[in-house]
Design a protein around this motif. Structure first.
Motif, PDB file in Angstrom:
ATOM      1  N   VAL A   1       0.836  -1.204   0.000  1.00 35.28           N
ATOM      2  CA  VAL A   1       0.000   0.000   0.000  1.00 35.28           C
ATOM      3  C   VAL A   1       0.870   1.253   0.000  1.00 35.28           C
ATOM      4  O   VAL A   1       0.575   2.235  -0.689  1.00 35.28           O
ATOM      5  CB  VAL A   1      -0.947   0.005   1.224  1.00 35.28           C
ATOM      6  CG1 VAL A   1      -1.662   1.351   1.356  1.00 35.28           C
ATOM      7  CG2 VAL A   1      -1.963  -1.123   1.108  1.00 35.28           C
ATOM      8  N   GLY A   2       1.965   1.218   0.759  1.00 32.37           N
ATOM      9  CA  GLY A   2       2.865   2.372   0.807  1.00 32.37           C
ATOM     10  C   GLY A   2       3.439   2.716  -0.552  1.00 32.37           C
ATOM     11  O   GLY A   2       3.489   3.890  -0.942  1.00 32.37           O
TER      12      GLY A   2
ATOM     13  N   ASN B   1      10.704   4.135   5.650  1.00 32.04           N
ATOM     14  CA  ASN B   1       9.331   4.028   6.131  1.00 32.04           C
ATOM     15  C   ASN B   1       8.677   2.740   5.663  1.00 32.04           C
ATOM     16  O   ASN B   1       8.084   2.001   6.450  1.00 32.04           O
ATOM     17  CB  ASN B   1       8.540   5.249   5.646  1.00 32.04           C
ATOM     18  CG  ASN B   1       7.105   5.264   6.134  1.00 32.04           C
ATOM     19  OD1 ASN B   1       6.289   4.464   5.693  1.00 32.04           O
ATOM     20  ND2 ASN B   1       6.803   6.194   7.027  1.00 32.04           N
ATOM     21  N   ILE B   2       8.787   2.451   4.393  1.00 36.03           N
ATOM     22  CA  ILE B   2       8.146   1.266   3.817  1.00 36.03           C
ATOM     23  C   ILE B   2       8.706  -0.009   4.450  1.00 36.03           C
ATOM     24  O   ILE B   2       7.955  -0.915   4.836  1.00 36.03           O
ATOM     25  CB  ILE B   2       8.326   1.255   2.295  1.00 36.03           C
ATOM     26  CG1 ILE B   2       7.558   2.430   1.674  1.00 36.03           C
ATOM     27  CG2 ILE B   2       7.846  -0.072   1.707  1.00 36.03           C
ATOM     28  CD1 ILE B   2       7.802   2.606   0.183  1.00 36.03           C
ATOM     29  N   VAL B   3      10.021  -0.087   4.567  1.00 31.25           N
ATOM     30  CA  VAL B   3      10.661  -1.321   5.038  1.00 31.25           C
ATOM     31  C   VAL B   3      10.492  -1.512   6.543  1.00 31.25           C
ATOM     32  O   VAL B   3      10.072  -2.589   7.010  1.00 31.25           O
ATOM     33  CB  VAL B   3      12.164  -1.321   4.671  1.00 31.25           C
ATOM     34  CG1 VAL B   3      12.855  -2.538   5.275  1.00 31.25           C
ATOM     35  CG2 VAL B   3      12.338  -1.303   3.156  1.00 31.25           C
ATOM     36  N   VAL B   4      10.819  -0.495   7.333  1.00 29.44           N
ATOM     37  CA  VAL B   4      10.815  -0.641   8.793  1.00 29.44           C
ATOM     38  C   VAL B   4       9.409  -0.870   9.339  1.00 29.44           C
ATOM     39  O   VAL B   4       9.205  -1.714  10.225  1.00 29.44           O
ATOM     40  CB  VAL B   4      11.457   0.589   9.468  1.00 29.44           C
ATOM     41  CG1 VAL B   4      11.366   0.480  10.993  1.00 29.44           C
ATOM     42  CG2 VAL B   4      12.909   0.727   9.035  1.00 29.44           C
ATOM     43  N   ILE B   5       8.428  -0.155   8.823  1.00 25.56           N
ATOM     44  CA  ILE B   5       7.061  -0.331   9.310  1.00 25.56           C
ATOM     45  C   ILE B   5       6.546  -1.726   8.973  1.00 25.56           C
ATOM     46  O   ILE B   5       5.872  -2.372   9.795  1.00 25.56           O
ATOM     47  CB  ILE B   5       6.135   0.753   8.738  1.00 25.56           C
ATOM     48  CG1 ILE B   5       6.468   2.105   9.379  1.00 25.56           C
ATOM     49  CG2 ILE B   5       4.666   0.402   8.973  1.00 25.56           C
ATOM     50  CD1 ILE B   5       5.645   3.259   8.853  1.00 25.56           C
TER      51      ILE B   5
ATOM     52  N   PRO C   1       9.207  12.511   4.430  1.00 25.36           N
ATOM     53  CA  PRO C   1       8.094  11.732   4.957  1.00 25.36           C
ATOM     54  C   PRO C   1       7.937  10.391   4.260  1.00 25.36           C
ATOM     55  O   PRO C   1       8.433  10.186   3.152  1.00 25.36           O
ATOM     56  CB  PRO C   1       6.886  12.634   4.682  1.00 25.36           C
ATOM     57  CG  PRO C   1       7.275  13.379   3.452  1.00 25.36           C
ATOM     58  CD  PRO C   1       8.753  13.650   3.601  1.00 25.36           C
ATOM     59  N   GLY C   2       7.244   9.474   4.923  1.00 26.82           N
ATOM     60  CA  GLY C   2       6.895   8.214   4.301  1.00 26.82           C
ATOM     61  C   GLY C   2       5.771   8.430   3.311  1.00 26.82           C
ATOM     62  O   GLY C   2       5.255   9.540   3.168  1.00 26.82           O
TER      63      GLY C   2
END
Length: 247
Positions: free
Chosen positions: A92-93, A114-118, A163-164
């Protein structure tokens, strides 16, 4: 660049409706700061904020009293695929990045992180937090998860690595329209909630709580975590007595 200058000018102005938030502080600058500027100060803040965001998402899932709007969407998609919750947050990101085009946002190191860590931290949280908890425990998880999620946004966005995907919508739309982070964030969360619900995602009291509170909480804590560039501090002078600016 002219674009960066214009965006900075807009983001540094106090947005309408912010006067009662954060002791009358002006909205902090959230524009991208180059990777090489004080990375040892900013990288820990970035990764702690992202990990907290993903973990808090998992906590809300385990509470089972209503998910955050983006989690409602992820849950709905999970019902129709074999992908894990964390993997879907990444999918989704990446898809949300397409909405950056009209906002003239550009992916940065923070966007990829953001995409990877979350994705990783949310799956880790789901594996760590048990199911089958009592109602009081679930209520506690809901309240803690909602607050931690909103706080984490202020932490990692304030590191200013960019930002993510989801928060690029928030900061880009805020800079473009001049509306406050509080208003823009709440509008985005409510819109995503509606889409997730229509696709079959679970909605509960916790979902409504999250959608209505994440914007104000994020807005309140952003001035406390927003990184201030030394060059900007030298140019504008020391902060006003009584304000707390992270640097």
């Amino acid at each position: 660049m002219r674009q960066d200058t214009d965006t900075t000018a807009r983001s540094e102005q106090a947005a309408p409706g912010d006067e009662g938030i954060g002791c009358n502080r002006p909205s902090p600058s959230l524009t991208y700061v180059r990777f090489g500027e004080r990375p040892l100060r900013r990288l820990p803040q970035l990764f702690i904020g992202l990990a907290l965001y993903g973990f808090s998402m998992a906590v809300m899932v385990r509470a089972g009293l209503g998910l955050s709007p983006w989690s409602v969407l992820n849950e709905a998609l999970e019902k129709h695929t074999s992908l894990s919750f964390g993997t879907l947050t990444a999918v989704v990101g990446v898809s949300v990045l397409l909405l950056w085009i009209p906002l003239r946002q550009r992916p940065t190191f923070g966007t990829a992180a953001n995409i990877v860590v979350i994705a990783v931290s949310s799956d880790f949280g789901l594996a760590l937090v048990p199911e089958g908890l009592t109602l009081p425990e679930r209520v506690g998880l809901l309240l803690a998860g909602t607050f931690a999620n909103a706080l984490s946004v202020a932490v990692y966005v304030g590191a200013r690595f960019g930002p993510g995907p989801r928060d690029g919508l928030m900061t880009g739309a805020s800079a473009l329209t001049g509306r406050s982070i509080r208003v823009v964030r709440t509008f985005i969360e409510v819109s995503v909630l509606a889409i997730g619900w229509l696709l079959g995602g679970g909605v509960g009291l916790g979902t409504v709580l999250y959608a209505l509170t994440v914007g104000p909480v994020t807005q309140f804590y952003l001035p406390r975590f927003a990184y201030t560039s030394p060059t900007r501090t030298a140019r504008t002078g020391p902060p006003v007595t009584g304000s707390r600016t992270s640097s």
